[in-house]
Write an enzyme that holds these catalytic residues in place. Structure first.
Site, PDB file in Angstrom:
ATOM      1  N   GLU A 115      -6.638  19.106 -48.178  1.00  0.00           N
ATOM      2  CA  GLU A 115      -8.076  19.120 -48.507  1.00  0.00           C
ATOM      3  C   GLU A 115      -8.866  18.120 -47.677  1.00  0.00           C
ATOM      4  OE1 GLU A 115      -9.052  21.718 -50.213  1.00  0.00           O
ATOM      5  OE2 GLU A 115      -6.870  21.989 -50.154  1.00  0.00           O
ATOM      6  N   ASP A 167     -19.370  24.713 -14.639  1.00  0.00           N
ATOM      7  CA  ASP A 167     -19.847  24.173 -15.888  1.00  0.00           C
ATOM      8  C   ASP A 167     -21.312  24.476 -16.014  1.00  0.00           C
ATOM      9  OD1 ASP A 167     -20.001  22.879 -18.198  1.00  0.00           O
ATOM     10  OD2 ASP A 167     -18.646  21.297 -17.541  1.00  0.00           O
TER      11      ASP A 167
HETATM   12  C1  4FM Z   1     -10.201  19.114 -41.349  1.00  0.00           C
HETATM   13  C2  4FM Z   1      -8.894  20.774 -42.444  1.00  0.00           C
HETATM   14  C3  4FM Z   1      -9.545  18.132 -42.056  1.00  0.00           C
HETATM   15  C4  4FM Z   1      -8.249  19.815 -43.139  1.00  0.00           C
HETATM   16  C5  4FM Z   1      -9.864  20.435 -41.544  1.00  0.00           C
HETATM   17  C6  4FM Z   1      -8.587  18.502 -42.945  1.00  0.00           C
HETATM   18  C7  4FM Z   1     -12.841  21.196 -37.969  1.00  0.00           C
HETATM   19  C8  4FM Z   1     -14.033  21.596 -37.378  1.00  0.00           C
HETATM   20  C9  4FM Z   1     -12.248  21.737 -39.176  1.00  0.00           C
HETATM   21  C10 4FM Z   1     -10.541  21.517 -40.837  1.00  0.00           C
HETATM   22  N1  4FM Z   1     -12.318  20.232 -37.223  1.00  0.00           N
HETATM   23  N2  4FM Z   1     -14.202  20.833 -36.321  1.00  0.00           N
HETATM   24  N3  4FM Z   1     -14.897  22.520 -37.779  1.00  0.00           N
HETATM   25  N4  4FM Z   1     -11.190  21.084 -39.655  1.00  0.00           N
HETATM   26  O1  4FM Z   1     -12.697  22.728 -39.714  1.00  0.00           O
HETATM   27  O2  4FM Z   1     -13.156  20.007 -36.219  1.00  0.00           O
HETATM   28 CL1  4FM Z   1      -7.795  17.253 -43.837  1.00  0.00          CL
END
Ligand code: 4FM
Length: 225
Positions: A115, A167
């Site tokens: 979570e 880019d």
């Molecule tokens: C992040 C799942 C932390 C579990 C997530 C934990 C995400 C995004 C994302 C999911 N990361 N950009 N959007 N992470 O969804 O970077 Cl503990």
């Protein structure tokens, strides 16, 4: 540039370490990607690093101690590393942010699962929270790989001639269209200017196409010009 990645799934990073632009950057010693198995910092025989959330609810929360110990271990050798947590709550990753981060010597990326991580990590141990976009993925690893790719491409000499730093975002615009042989296929032809050999006309056409493309598909980008 050095990336240290804290993760429960170090094997996922072979996807970027073993082939492509980043693999070649590693071979040229322009960058390194070092993974840390968070379970190695667990203090119990089951190698747990998570526990139930205070206040109840579904799912598990990553505990402070293993993460903090791992970050501090990395900081013994790289005291100035910038510690980044990938999450949807972070600042949005853009071309400009990738370019800024590419000036660092050392980045540490914390990949969450479950979570979330205990908020006290974010308060005390994290320098920056970054999001790769407004959607939820199942863990931080894919986000970390996106960030590593986008940042590595901005490090001088990482892109070979083969890759070329195309880019379009450096100009704040979308790209122009590309064509290759044959000249005609199923009645679809290459724009004649591209066959003209007149480089100034070709450059002007591409610039015009980039602007038109951006107006048509991403008006929001032009507002920031
Ligand atoms: C992040 C799942 C932390 C579990 C997530 C934990 C995400 C995004 C994302 C999911 N990361 N950009 N959007 N992470 O969804 O970077 Cl503990």
């Amino acid at each position: 540039m050095r990336f240290d990645v804290i993760t429960l799934f170090p094997e996922m990073f072979s996807a970027i370490k073993d082939e492509g632009v980043i693999a070649r950057g590693i071979k040229k010693s322009l960058l390194s990607i070092n993974t840390w198995q968070l379970r190695d910092f667990s203090d119990n025989k089951h190698r747990n690093i998570d526990d139930a959330p205070y206040g109840g609810g579904a799912g598990m929360v990553m505990q402070v101690k293993p993460i903090r110990d791992c970050i501090n271990k990395i900081k013994q050798d790289h005291p100035k590393t910038k510690v980044i947590y990938l999450s949807p709550q972070g600042e949005k990753l853009t071309h400009n942010l990738a370019k800024e981060l590419s000036k660092s010597d050392s980045l540490t990326l914390l990949c969450g699962r479950y979570e979330g991580v205990d908020e006290r990590v974010i308060e005390h141990d994290i320098d920056m929270e970054i999001s790769i976009g407004d959607y939820v993925i199942s863990g931080g690893e894919l986000g970390a790989m996106v960030l590593i790719d986008a940042v590595s491409r901005q490090i001088p000499d990482v892109l070979g001639n083969q890759d070329s730093l195309n880019d379009s975002f450096a100009e704040g615009l979308l790209d122009y269209p590309y064509y290759t042989r044959p000249e005609t296929i199923d009645g679809q032809s290459v724009p004649t200017v591209l066959l003209s050999g007149h480089q100034a006309n070709i450059d002007a056409w591409r610039q015009d196409q980039a602007i038109k493309n951006t107006q048509k598909k991403r008006k929001d980008l032009l507002k920031n010009q």
